[in-house]
Design a protein around this motif. Sequence first.
Motif, PDB file in Angstrom:
ATOM      1  N   ARG A 364       0.827  -1.201   0.000  1.00  0.00           N
ATOM      2  CA  ARG A 364       0.000   0.000   0.000  1.00  0.00           C
ATOM      3  C   ARG A 364       0.866   1.258   0.000  1.00  0.00           C
ATOM      4  N   GLN A 365       1.933   1.243   0.785  1.00  0.00           N
ATOM      5  CA  GLN A 365       2.806   2.409   0.860  1.00  0.00           C
ATOM      6  C   GLN A 365       3.479   2.677  -0.476  1.00  0.00           C
ATOM      7  N   ILE A 366       3.913   1.619  -1.155  1.00  0.00           N
ATOM      8  CA  ILE A 366       4.531   1.781  -2.476  1.00  0.00           C
ATOM      9  C   ILE A 366       3.511   2.308  -3.474  1.00  0.00           C
ATOM     10  N   GLY A 367       2.274   1.797  -3.406  1.00  0.00           N
ATOM     11  CA  GLY A 367       1.221   2.260  -4.307  1.00  0.00           C
ATOM     12  C   GLY A 367       0.914   3.725  -4.124  1.00  0.00           C
ATOM     13  N   GLN A 368       0.968   4.199  -2.879  1.00  0.00           N
ATOM     14  CA  GLN A 368       0.658   5.601  -2.621  1.00  0.00           C
ATOM     15  C   GLN A 368       1.749   6.545  -3.095  1.00  0.00           C
ATOM     16  N   ILE A 369       2.942   6.025  -3.366  1.00  0.00           N
ATOM     17  CA  ILE A 369       3.992   6.862  -3.957  1.00  0.00           C
ATOM     18  C   ILE A 369       3.584   7.300  -5.356  1.00  0.00           C
ATOM     19  N   PHE A 370       2.964   6.389  -6.097  1.00  0.00           N
ATOM     20  CA  PHE A 370       2.547   6.691  -7.476  1.00  0.00           C
ATOM     21  C   PHE A 370       1.139   7.281  -7.531  1.00  0.00           C
ATOM     22  N   HIS A 371       0.322   6.978  -6.533  1.00  0.00           N
ATOM     23  CA  HIS A 371      -1.056   7.490  -6.500  1.00  0.00           C
ATOM     24  C   HIS A 371      -1.324   8.049  -5.103  1.00  0.00           C
ATOM     25  N   PRO A 372      -0.822   9.249  -4.798  1.00  0.00           N
ATOM     26  CA  PRO A 372      -0.915   9.805  -3.437  1.00  0.00           C
ATOM     27  C   PRO A 372      -2.343   9.966  -2.923  1.00  0.00           C
ATOM     28  N   SER A 373      -3.283  10.220  -3.799  1.00  0.00           N
ATOM     29  CA  SER A 373      -4.661  10.460  -3.351  1.00  0.00           C
ATOM     30  C   SER A 373      -5.487   9.191  -3.253  1.00  0.00           C
TER      31      SER A 373
END
Length: 482
Positions: A364-373
Amino acid sequence: MIDLRPVAYVLGRILIVLALLMLAPAVLDWRAGDPNGFDIFRAALITFFTGMAVALATSNTGARSLDVRQAYLLTASIWIIAPLFAALPLMLGAPGLPLAYAWFEAVSGLTTTGATVIVGLDNLPAGMNLWRVMCNWLGGLGIAFIAMIFLPLMRIGGMQFFRTEAFDTLGKALPRAADIARQLLYIYVVLTFICIITFLIIGMPPFIAVSHGLSAVSTGGFSPYDSSFSGYRGAGEYFGALFMFLGSLPFVRYVQMVNGQPMQFWRDQQIRSYLIWLLTAVLMVTLWRVLDKGTSFEPTFREALFNMTSIMSSTGTFSGDFSGWGGFALVMALLIGIIGGCSGSTAAGLSVFRVQIAMAALRRQIGQIFHPSQVSPIRYQARPVDEDVIRAVTMYIATYILLLGLVSVTLTLIGLDLQSALFAAWTCLGNIGYGFGPMVARTGTFIDFPPAAIFVLSLTMIIGRLGILTMLILLLPVFWRR
């Protein structure tokens, strides 16, 4: 201040039960004409009268229920005080260990670690070997009970995720802890009985079958032989691996199965991942040894299956010379030993559940790097995982790794070499039981470790069994205030 009387009352009753159970190995040695039976009986008398005195002095509080702080204190006290009395037979009788080493042996038994300081198990009186494996079995039962009842209520290491699940196993109504305890005891006894009968069928003598049966189901690791399971190759290794695996599964699933929900086993993400990760490790080690050493596939697979299952289930029973398998096998063992078995079982380590939650949080943390919102809630077993569970798991894993390094450094300062120190910290913190390194190589035991190191490792086994936060919270002044 915390009212200590209900805690002392429970501890007193536990000591009485412990004393009564000591009579079984005492009678076994008496019937064999071994004077060690009298030594065990003396230990039983000391334990019984101590427990009786404590229970009688606090009997007016026995009916009170424990609050959360008392539950913390009781949980820690059991695994500190009970081993002191369980160590008495080892001090008063054969092998006549000093206090530090006897306490280490008893802690290792009751925490189901399986590490030992005794050389010459083959020549130890039968009653003493029986007492050792009984400590394994009793410790495994106590750990399973605490994992199902206490840890979810105490919110340790993310175990609060299982709170509703554990107490809903008997239907919609909230059952009392005693109801779950009775079913757990029934399951534990039946599984042990099946294991012993299986070992008898494949050719083990009755005493050895009982010893290895108590040790396997509890994932305890003690054996009446210095060579552990090495004398029972073939079917013994396959069935030994099976029962170690069964002992390291969540006991809540067994309770659900008894109550008509057998499909919960396969639906459990922990069990599926545990099986996949274990078999992957076994196959990797098998193929590496076959390609590197040119060994035959079936015996290599069988040895790898037994030893890797023993390590990941935090049992500690071994077959063959695993320490001579080379660096790749040791690295793989180090990794799966840290992961451990399933939460809610007799196994230790980080647990498959915590590793799964940590991996999901990392994704999830890695995903939020590319999709912060993007909002990506973590789900487990089709249930949303609360943020407090994720934080608790993350803190538990970070503390575990930190403690592994801290204990290793402490042992090197005491005088151990780096390899012996690292693997000693690994095996005691994960309650694994395997020993590697120059200081273990001579005897295959921890007898060559100095008393200071033995004391540190005993505490490490207790912390690894209960979780560092359970122990640290007792040191905080706020814990003792109202």
